[in-house]
Design an enzyme around this catalytic site. Structure first.
Site, PDB file in Angstrom:
ATOM      1  N   GLN A 119      -1.106   6.478 -11.662  1.00 26.25           N
ATOM      2  CA  GLN A 119      -2.523   6.316 -11.298  1.00 26.25           C
ATOM      3  C   GLN A 119      -3.156   7.672 -11.037  1.00 26.25           C
ATOM      4  OE1 GLN A 119      -2.947   4.503  -7.461  1.00 26.25           O
ATOM      5  NE2 GLN A 119      -5.121   4.067  -7.706  1.00 26.25           N
ATOM      6  N   GLY A 120      -4.139   8.047 -11.846  1.00 29.19           N
ATOM      7  CA  GLY A 120      -4.784   9.353 -11.689  1.00 29.19           C
ATOM      8  C   GLY A 120      -6.175   9.219 -11.093  1.00 29.19           C
ATOM      9  N   SER A 136      -6.900  10.375  -7.257  1.00 27.71           N
ATOM     10  CA  SER A 136      -7.169  11.406  -6.246  1.00 27.71           C
ATOM     11  C   SER A 136      -7.190  12.806  -6.848  1.00 27.71           C
ATOM     12  CB  SER A 136      -6.097  11.374  -5.152  1.00 27.71           C
ATOM     13  OG  SER A 136      -6.004  10.094  -4.598  1.00 27.71           O
ATOM     14  N   SER A 146       1.708   9.710  -8.027  1.00 31.89           N
ATOM     15  CA  SER A 146       3.074   9.182  -7.876  1.00 31.89           C
ATOM     16  C   SER A 146       3.672   8.893  -9.242  1.00 31.89           C
ATOM     17  CB  SER A 146       3.061   7.881  -7.068  1.00 31.89           C
ATOM     18  OG  SER A 146       2.472   8.064  -5.816  1.00 31.89           O
ATOM     19  N   GLU A 179      -6.179  -6.312  -2.905  1.00 28.99           N
ATOM     20  CA  GLU A 179      -4.974  -6.238  -2.082  1.00 28.99           C
ATOM     21  C   GLU A 179      -5.189  -6.401  -0.572  1.00 28.99           C
ATOM     22  OE1 GLU A 179      -4.732  -1.418  -2.198  1.00 28.99           O
ATOM     23  OE2 GLU A 179      -3.652  -2.481  -3.772  1.00 28.99           O
ATOM     24  N   GLU A 205      -8.144   6.091   9.322  1.00 27.74           N
ATOM     25  CA  GLU A 205      -9.498   6.412   9.813  1.00 27.74           C
ATOM     26  C   GLU A 205     -10.543   5.716   8.941  1.00 27.74           C
ATOM     27  OE1 GLU A 205      -7.119   8.639   9.275  1.00 27.74           O
ATOM     28  OE2 GLU A 205      -6.699   9.420  11.277  1.00 27.74           O
TER      29      GLU A 205
END
Ligand SMILES: Cc1cc2nc3c(=O)[nH]c(=O)nc-3n(C[C@H](O)[C@H](O)[C@H](O)COP(=O)(O)OP(=O)(O)OC[C@H]3O[C@@H](n4cnc5c(N)ncnc54)[C@H](O)[C@@H]3O)c2cc1C
Length: 399
Positions: A126-127, A129, A161, A244, A386
């Protein structure tokens, strides 16, 4: 919402348990590496077993070739797999990209990618961030400029990841530099073998390599690999991330930790007695048990809210994420404490030869110390605590 035991779900659990007991090849049992994705051959083998049963896509609707299970059934399936130590599926493909392809991809794109998800032969990463664009994802800067039938991609992703093992990446890029920031984003599928992609490892606090920096230097991506229209990327991302709420706490891993703590209670000694004979240990075990049960109840509630399309499911999912991930951290710390000397054993690479942890933690697949360190990140990935608190505050105070 009914909190009474559900006989139908109990029967379903028994069926899954029986299937896993009978269907899990002996050489795959106990192979998973805690929270680390299984190796390619194991993913493929497990997909074959699941496909034979018709369970190759446990989280998808029946019309898309999935099982059509409810969220609670999906969780039971996950719990039984985690408890039995089956290999993992490719979560990126199954839980994130698959639903996107089913909802937004063209027939040609589906024909190209879905069979590989079922067979486990194409691993994904997954690209999303970037340095400076994590929580504020819409500020991403990796750009894709149109050149005939291709986009030319330039920029950098981070925390990708498994990019070093993946065959393909689903990527968010900016195709319009002028538009409002959410409006200029596009969703692309990119073959990781395309010239111009460089993957550099990031070693994390658990001393393992699952994270990477991924660089794109004039990477040519066919326009045919775009999902949806140009500028649809944000809409697709919201769909992808919205899947999710009930699973945000990772209940299967909490139950697995509880199971391991219970095993240690009887097997580990404190002096001459079993650990469970120690008042403080028993008290903490009882507390964890109550907390995991409370989360399980809340999961049921959020699943019911999701089914009713209740807008409150979003904020409730954020509560689950905070409570669940903080509990993961405390329980994995407690496992390390309870193991005494064994707790200090950590492995540099979970896939490395001879990386089997010693008894009594064989079931966790790798040193619990790695697992405890990895869980420090659980309050960051999937949306930081947060940011979750911000979502809850908005819902409660109707900001
Ligand atoms: C183990 C791991 C695996 C990951 N895997 C992937 C992956 O495969 N693909 C991928 O694309 N990304 C992945 N990520 C990245 C992850 O999504 C981001 O780390 C996460 O979104 C936070 O972004 P950031 O790291 O840029 O932190 P920032 O967003 O820069 O946050 C820094 C700090 O500021 C706080 N903060 C930020 N915004 C707010 C706000 N609005 N209100 C209050 N506080 C705020 C944060 O809580 C945090 O404490 C992974 C991360 C980890 C740790």
């Amino acid at each position: 919402m009914d909190f009474q035991p559900d006989a139908g779900l109990d029967t379903f659990r028994q069926d899954v348990r029986e299937f896993v007991r009978a269907g899990l090849p002996a050489e795959l049992a106990g192979k998973p590496r805690g929270s680390v994705r299984s190796q390619r051959a194991e993913v493929e083998r497990w997909q074959r077993v699941l496909n034979e049963k018709g369970w190759g896509a446990p989280y998808w609707a029946q019309k898309d070739g999935g099982t059509g299970w409810s969220v609670l059934q999906q969780l039971i399936f996950d719990e039984e797999c985690v408890a039995a130590g089956t290999p993992t599926q490719d979560g990126f493909a199954q839980k994130l990209l698959g639903p996107v392809l089913n909802a937004f991809a063209s027939p040609e794109q589906k024909a190209e990618h879905l069979p590989h998800i079922f067979s486990g032969t194409r691993l994904w990463c997954q690209g999303f961030s970037e340095p400076g664009s994590g929580s504020d994802l819409a500020s991403l800067r990796t750009r894709a400029d149109r050149d005939g039938d291709h986009y030319v991609v330039n920029g950098q992703k981070i925390w990708t990841s498994y990019a070093h093992e993946a065959d393909w990446i689903f990527l968010l890029v900016r195709t319009d530099q002028e538009a409002r920031k959410q409006a200029g984003i596009t969703f692309l599928l990119v073959d990781m073998k395309t010239p111009g992609i460089t993957v550099r490892p990031i070693r994390s606090i658990d001393d393992c390599h699952h994270l990477n920096e991924t660089f794109f230097d004039n990477v040519r991506v066919p326009v045919a690999n775009r999902i949806g229209a140009e500028g649809d990327g944000w809409k697709i991302t919201k769909f992808l991330l919205n899947n999710e709420h009930a699973t945000a706490a990772d209940l299967p891993i909490l139950k697995r930790y509880l199971m391991e703590i219970r095993k240690l209670a009887a097997s580990q000694k404190a002096g001459r007695n079993s650990l469970i004979a120690r008042h403080e240990f028993a008290l903490r075990l009882a507390r964890f048990d109550a907390e995991v049960n409370a989360i399980a109840m809340m999961v049921k509630r959020v699943a019911a809210m999701e089914q009713d399309h209740s807008p409150a499911a979003h904020a409730m999912g954020s509560m689950l994420k905070i409570r669940g991930t903080e509990l993961q951290q405390r329980m994995s710390e407690f496992l390390v404490e309870s193991l005494g000397d064994y707790g200090a054993v950590a492995y540099p690479e979970p896939h490395a030869e001879g990386a089997e942890p010693p008894l009594p933690m064989q079931g966790m697949g790798r040193g619990i110390a790695n697992e405890m360190f990895f869980r420090r990140a659980s309050t960051i990935y999937g949306g930081t605590s947060e940011v979750q608190r911000g979502i809850i505050a908005k819902a409660v105070f109707q900001l």
